[in-house]
Write a protein that holds these residues in place. Structure first.
Motif, PDB file in Angstrom:
ATOM      1  N   GLY A   1      12.392  -3.149 -17.216  1.00  0.00           N
ATOM      2  CA  GLY A   1      13.841  -3.268 -17.153  1.00  0.00           C
ATOM      3  C   GLY A   1      14.477  -2.532 -16.004  1.00  0.00           C
ATOM      4  N   THR A   2      13.690  -2.129 -15.011  1.00  0.00           N
ATOM      5  CA  THR A   2      14.258  -1.450 -13.848  1.00  0.00           C
ATOM      6  C   THR A   2      14.814  -2.472 -12.871  1.00  0.00           C
ATOM      7  OG1 THR A   2      12.072  -1.391 -12.831  1.00  0.00           O
ATOM      8  CG2 THR A   2      12.768   0.561 -14.037  1.00  0.00           C
ATOM      9  N   GLY A   3      15.861  -2.065 -12.131  1.00  0.00           N
ATOM     10  CA  GLY A   3      16.558  -3.025 -11.284  1.00  0.00           C
ATOM     11  C   GLY A   3      16.108  -3.059  -9.846  1.00  0.00           C
ATOM     12  N   ARG A   4      15.258  -2.132  -9.433  1.00  0.00           N
ATOM     13  CA  ARG A   4      14.839  -2.138  -8.040  1.00  0.00           C
ATOM     14  C   ARG A   4      13.495  -1.413  -7.889  1.00  0.00           C
ATOM     15  NH1 ARG A   4      16.977   2.731  -5.124  1.00  0.00           N
ATOM     16  NH2 ARG A   4      17.689   4.161  -6.739  1.00  0.00           N
ATOM     17  N   ILE A   5      12.870  -1.626  -6.717  1.00  0.00           N
ATOM     18  CA  ILE A   5      11.589  -0.988  -6.371  1.00  0.00           C
ATOM     19  C   ILE A   5      11.834  -0.035  -5.213  1.00  0.00           C
ATOM     20  CG2 ILE A   5       9.225  -1.360  -5.579  1.00  0.00           C
ATOM     21  CD1 ILE A   5       9.427  -4.203  -6.727  1.00  0.00           C
ATOM     22  N   VAL A   6      11.416   1.205  -5.367  1.00  0.00           N
ATOM     23  CA  VAL A   6      11.536   2.196  -4.302  1.00  0.00           C
ATOM     24  C   VAL A   6      10.129   2.618  -3.872  1.00  0.00           C
ATOM     25  CG1 VAL A   6      12.361   4.486  -3.645  1.00  0.00           C
ATOM     26  CG2 VAL A   6      13.760   3.037  -5.141  1.00  0.00           C
ATOM     27  N   VAL A   7       9.835   2.432  -2.595  1.00  0.00           N
ATOM     28  CA  VAL A   7       8.524   2.801  -2.050  1.00  0.00           C
ATOM     29  C   VAL A   7       8.690   4.094  -1.261  1.00  0.00           C
ATOM     30  CG1 VAL A   7       6.595   2.106  -0.574  1.00  0.00           C
ATOM     31  CG2 VAL A   7       7.847   0.381  -1.898  1.00  0.00           C
ATOM     32  N   ARG A   8       8.105   5.173  -1.758  1.00  0.00           N
ATOM     33  CA  ARG A   8       8.215   6.477  -1.092  1.00  0.00           C
ATOM     34  C   ARG A   8       7.010   6.678  -0.187  1.00  0.00           C
ATOM     35  NH1 ARG A   8      10.726   9.735  -5.952  1.00  0.00           N
ATOM     36  NH2 ARG A   8      12.895   9.119  -5.574  1.00  0.00           N
ATOM     37  N   ALA A   9       7.270   6.867   1.101  1.00  0.00           N
ATOM     38  CA  ALA A   9       6.184   6.948   2.072  1.00  0.00           C
ATOM     39  C   ALA A   9       6.448   8.051   3.085  1.00  0.00           C
ATOM     40  CB  ALA A   9       6.012   5.612   2.794  1.00  0.00           C
ATOM     41  N   THR A  10       5.371   8.513   3.673  1.00  0.00           N
ATOM     42  CA  THR A  10       5.430   9.488   4.756  1.00  0.00           C
ATOM     43  C   THR A  10       4.717   8.910   5.966  1.00  0.00           C
ATOM     44  OG1 THR A  10       5.385  11.333   3.187  1.00  0.00           O
ATOM     45  CG2 THR A  10       4.834  11.832   5.472  1.00  0.00           C
ATOM     46  N   ALA A  11       5.367   8.950   7.109  1.00  0.00           N
ATOM     47  CA  ALA A  11       4.741   8.458   8.336  1.00  0.00           C
ATOM     48  C   ALA A  11       3.684   9.460   8.789  1.00  0.00           C
ATOM     49  CB  ALA A  11       5.785   8.262   9.430  1.00  0.00           C
ATOM     50  N   THR A  12       2.444   9.016   8.848  1.00  0.00           N
ATOM     51  CA  THR A  12       1.344   9.899   9.223  1.00  0.00           C
ATOM     52  C   THR A  12       0.920   9.749  10.677  1.00  0.00           C
ATOM     53  OG1 THR A  12      -0.362   8.289   8.620  1.00  0.00           O
ATOM     54  CG2 THR A  12       0.468   9.739   6.867  1.00  0.00           C
ATOM     55  N   GLY A  13       1.455   8.721  11.352  1.00  0.00           N
ATOM     56  CA  GLY A  13       1.007   8.426  12.706  1.00  0.00           C
ATOM     57  C   GLY A  13      -0.092   7.375  12.742  1.00  0.00           C
ATOM     58  N   ARG A  14      -0.660   7.090  11.564  1.00  0.00           N
ATOM     59  CA  ARG A  14      -1.729   6.083  11.510  1.00  0.00           C
ATOM     60  C   ARG A  14      -1.439   4.975  10.497  1.00  0.00           C
ATOM     61  NH1 ARG A  14      -7.651   8.351  11.016  1.00  0.00           N
ATOM     62  NH2 ARG A  14      -7.977   6.123  11.400  1.00  0.00           N
ATOM     63  N   ASN A  15      -0.393   5.156   9.686  1.00  0.00           N
ATOM     64  CA  ASN A  15      -0.143   4.172   8.624  1.00  0.00           C
ATOM     65  C   ASN A  15       0.988   3.215   8.967  1.00  0.00           C
ATOM     66  OD1 ASN A  15       1.881   6.099   8.400  1.00  0.00           O
ATOM     67  ND2 ASN A  15       1.869   6.145   6.165  1.00  0.00           N
ATOM     68  N   ASP A  16       1.138   2.917  10.264  1.00  0.00           N
ATOM     69  CA  ASP A  16       2.192   1.989  10.672  1.00  0.00           C
ATOM     70  C   ASP A  16       2.030   0.622  10.024  1.00  0.00           C
ATOM     71  OD1 ASP A  16       3.217   3.977  12.241  1.00  0.00           O
ATOM     72  OD2 ASP A  16       2.426   3.196  14.136  1.00  0.00           O
ATOM     73  N   LEU A  17       0.800   0.216   9.767  1.00  0.00           N
ATOM     74  CA  LEU A  17       0.557  -1.097   9.160  1.00  0.00           C
ATOM     75  C   LEU A  17       1.212  -1.191   7.789  1.00  0.00           C
ATOM     76  CD1 LEU A  17      -1.037  -3.739   9.751  1.00  0.00           C
ATOM     77  CD2 LEU A  17      -2.923  -2.757   8.452  1.00  0.00           C
ATOM     78  N   ALA A  18       1.040  -0.160   6.973  1.00  0.00           N
ATOM     79  CA  ALA A  18       1.649  -0.156   5.643  1.00  0.00           C
ATOM     80  C   ALA A  18       3.165  -0.058   5.732  1.00  0.00           C
ATOM     81  CB  ALA A  18       1.093   0.999   4.816  1.00  0.00           C
ATOM     82  N   LEU A  19       3.654   0.814   6.608  1.00  0.00           N
ATOM     83  CA  LEU A  19       5.102   0.984   6.726  1.00  0.00           C
ATOM     84  C   LEU A  19       5.765  -0.309   7.185  1.00  0.00           C
ATOM     85  CD1 LEU A  19       5.301   4.541   8.357  1.00  0.00           C
ATOM     86  CD2 LEU A  19       5.251   3.912   5.931  1.00  0.00           C
ATOM     87  N   ALA A  20       5.128  -0.999   8.125  1.00  0.00           N
ATOM     88  CA  ALA A  20       5.689  -2.269   8.610  1.00  0.00           C
ATOM     89  C   ALA A  20       5.703  -3.317   7.499  1.00  0.00           C
ATOM     90  CB  ALA A  20       4.885  -2.770   9.804  1.00  0.00           C
ATOM     91  N   PHE A  21       4.670  -3.330   6.667  1.00  0.00           N
ATOM     92  CA  PHE A  21       4.613  -4.296   5.563  1.00  0.00           C
ATOM     93  C   PHE A  21       5.797  -4.118   4.628  1.00  0.00           C
ATOM     94  CE2 PHE A  21       3.291  -5.101   1.134  1.00  0.00           C
ATOM     95  CZ  PHE A  21       3.016  -6.453   1.214  1.00  0.00           C
ATOM     96  N   PHE A  22       6.064  -2.888   4.205  1.00  0.00           N
ATOM     97  CA  PHE A  22       7.166  -2.654   3.274  1.00  0.00           C
ATOM     98  C   PHE A  22       8.523  -2.759   3.960  1.00  0.00           C
ATOM     99  CE2 PHE A  22       3.652  -0.483   1.023  1.00  0.00           C
ATOM    100  CZ  PHE A  22       3.746  -1.169  -0.179  1.00  0.00           C
ATOM    101  N   ASP A  23       8.567  -2.431   5.240  1.00  0.00           N
ATOM    102  CA  ASP A  23       9.840  -2.512   5.959  1.00  0.00           C
ATOM    103  C   ASP A  23      10.284  -3.963   6.143  1.00  0.00           C
ATOM    104  OD1 ASP A  23      11.975  -1.106   7.312  1.00  0.00           O
ATOM    105  OD2 ASP A  23      11.174  -1.919   9.183  1.00  0.00           O
ATOM    106  N   ARG A  24       9.307  -4.883   6.177  1.00  0.00           N
ATOM    107  CA  ARG A  24       9.648  -6.303   6.362  1.00  0.00           C
ATOM    108  C   ARG A  24      10.333  -6.902   5.152  1.00  0.00           C
ATOM    109  NH1 ARG A  24       4.396  -6.777   8.519  1.00  0.00           N
ATOM    110  NH2 ARG A  24       3.657  -7.766   6.599  1.00  0.00           N
ATOM    111  N   HIS A  25      10.175  -6.281   3.994  1.00  0.00           N
ATOM    112  CA  HIS A  25      10.646  -6.888   2.754  1.00  0.00           C
ATOM    113  C   HIS A  25      11.768  -6.045   2.142  1.00  0.00           C
ATOM    114  CE1 HIS A  25       7.213  -9.564   2.966  1.00  0.00           C
ATOM    115  NE2 HIS A  25       6.422  -8.525   3.062  1.00  0.00           N
ATOM    116  N   THR A  26      12.901  -6.650   1.960  1.00  0.00           N
ATOM    117  CA  THR A  26      14.016  -5.982   1.269  1.00  0.00           C
ATOM    118  C   THR A  26      14.135  -6.455  -0.171  1.00  0.00           C
ATOM    119  OG1 THR A  26      15.564  -7.663   2.068  1.00  0.00           O
ATOM    120  CG2 THR A  26      15.289  -5.683   3.426  1.00  0.00           C
ATOM    121  N   CYS A  27      13.310  -7.433  -0.515  1.00  0.00           N
ATOM    122  CA  CYS A  27      13.339  -7.971  -1.871  1.00  0.00           C
ATOM    123  C   CYS A  27      11.960  -8.520  -2.197  1.00  0.00           C
ATOM    124  CB  CYS A  27      14.395  -9.081  -1.968  1.00  0.00           C
ATOM    125  SG  CYS A  27      14.579  -9.808  -3.612  1.00  0.00           S
TER     126      CYS A  27
END
Length: 499
Positions: A459-485
């Motif tokens: 019953g939650t209304g949104r998804i929050v992805v908590r991440a830290t930029a490590t300098g090597r995880n740009d692939l993951a950050l870009a994946f989640f950044d592409r999607h707002t829904c």
């Protein structure tokens, strides 16, 4: 042996210093492999630097050759490469063969798919394709021999295409002793450092020949009484017909005729043991050649090219903003035959028949989770404290899941995990990781589907992805950044950066 290791270490350190220096125009090179090819970078970069070529080298996630070649917005495509280096080992392209064979018969079709995808990508990106031909199997395996023959036949006559045969390189580095089985199990790095160094020198020699201006003469150093290698003959065939060619043979061949197969008689046929440097200087003086544009093709396993003098001035075609040209004439290529082959990433991933099996993690899985977190760098949300992981495993309000992945090419085992917690009105993703073997197979989207399903059920209304930029995880950050829904739920990337 110590001196060799120290020499390779110095080369790796020198590459770091080269990267810190300012560069002019750079030759953009993209590496794609079914295994971890990162160790090649410093050796290739230093060898190119010593040839007068500045390089920017990009390494795509391993075991995603076809996906990268089909995707113009992937790591390789976005780098706009001048050169595309592709290395596919049969061992990573499918299950093991029966009766002790190195590969399963179905690997042949996958290898052909790799060749077609690489040729098509090089054509679209207007790049030179350098294919690393897998070595022969030890003990011999007819399936591997057929793969090698298929590659040579498929690539023969293709414009702007080169082949580096790993078989003589592996043999020259000790054969089976050149393999690093422990490191392969740990990080999918199959070879020891001398192998990567030799590969880097060979690729750099090919690219230097293509990009460093006209060649005023070539000295071919024959390997004792043996005939010239295929690589030496192939390089000579690509020379203009008026380029002087000298063959420096073993003194035991004095009085014999020059070797055949050159496509031309050699300008000089040396059969004495005079110092090579002296011979080259005499040749330069008598034929009006330039030392900096002379190439010496040594008797190494693949005919390594060296310049005896300092590199010449940077060619005019290296003006800012222009692609290098050199000996590489960009000629239109026919489209490779792709009938029955996938033509986009989604079609290829669908053909893999990926199966994702998830289960709830228990406290007994803590070491496994910790290991996954420690060795996942590209697709992860960053570090997670061990006490937080322990607490989540016993918290009924948290969801910790482990995933096993397999497809028609193989079983990748346990290679993905996620950790969910809940805040008022939100499903919080604290950990979301996929190891390299499972990337590019739709695993991340399937996992995110499960996140959305669990968020909706709670019953939650949104998804929050908590991440830290490590300098090597740009692939993951870009994946989640592409999607707002996702699946109708708002998705927010809560990105935190380390100091």
């Amino acid at each position: 042996m110590t001196e060799v290791v120290e020499s390779l270490l110095e080369r790796r350190l020198r590459w770091r210093r080269i990267l810190a220096e300012e560069h002019g125009p750079e030759l953009r090179i993209s590496l794609l492999a079914s295994y971890t090819l990162d160790p090649l970078v410093p050796y290739l970069g230093v060898a190119l630097h010593d040839s007068g070529l500045a390089a920017r080298i990009t390494v795509s996630p391993y075991n995603q050759i076809v996906q990268e070649c089909l995707n113009d917005q992937g790591t390789a495509g976005r780098s706009d490469p001048h050169v595309l280096v592709v290395a596919a080992r049969p061992e990573e392209l499918g299950p093991a063969g029966a009766d002790g064979g190195a590969v399963h018969p179905t690997v042949a079709d996958e290898f052909s798919t790799v060749l077609d995808a690489a040729l098509a990508a090089a054509r679209r990106w207007d790049a030179c394709l350098v294919m690393l031909l897998p070595p022969r199997a030890d003990p011999p395996d007819p399936a591997v021999t057929r793969l090698r023959e298929t590659a040579l036949e498929r690539l023969a006559g293709q414009p702007a295409t080169e082949v580096v045969d790993l078989d003589p390189i592996i043999s020259g580095c000790g054969g089976s002793a050149a393999l690093h089985l422990d490191l392969y199990q740990l990080a999918r790095i199959p070879y020891r450092e001398p192998v990567f160094a030799a590969i880097g020198e060979e690729i750099a020699a090919m690219l230097a020949y293509r990009h460093t201006g006209p060649v005023s003469g070539v000295v071919v150093v024959a390997d004792g009484p043996e005939p010239l290698s295929a690589a030496q003959l192939g390089a000579i065939e690509r020379l203009p017909t008026d380029t002087p060619v000298v063959v420096r043979a073993d003194p035991t061949l004095a009085g014999t005729d020059p070797p055949g197969g050159l496509g031309r008689p050699p300008t000089i046929w040396w059969t004495n043991d005079a110092p090579l440097d002296d011979q080259v200087r005499r040749f330069v003086a008598s034929h009006g050649a330039q030392a900096e544009s002379m190439l010496v093709m040594t008797a190494g396993p693949a005919g390594r090219l060296e310049t005896p003098g300092p590199p010449g001035p940077r060619p005019e075609h290296w003006a800012a903003g222009r692609r290098p040209g050199g000996h590489w004439a960009r000629t239109p290529r026919p489209s490779p035959a792709t009938e029955g082959r996938p033509t986009d990433v989604a079609q290829y991933v669908a053909s893999l028949d990926v199966r994702l099996t998830g289960r709830a993690a228990a406290m007994a899985d803590l070491p496994v989770l910790a290991d996954l977190l420690a060795r996942t760098a590209d697709f992860t949300l960053g570090e997670l404290a061990s006490d937080r992981l322990s607490a989540a495993l016993v918290d009924p309000d948290c969801v910790v899941r482990l995933f096993e992945v397999r497809d028609r090419l193989g079983d990748y085992g346990l290679c993905a995990a996620l950790l969910l917690s809940h805040e008022p009105g939100a499903c919080v993703v604290e950990a979301f990781l996929v190891t390299c073997p499972a990337l590019g197979r739709g695993v991340e989207t399937a996992m995110l589907d499960e996140v959305a399903a669990r968020a909706g059920a709670a019953g939650t209304g949104r998804i929050v992805v908590r991440a830290t930029a490590t300098g090597r995880n740009d692939l993951a950050l870009a994946f989640f950044d592409r999607h707002t829904c996702w699946q109708g739920l708002p998705l927010e990337l809560d990105l935190r950066r380390t100091d």
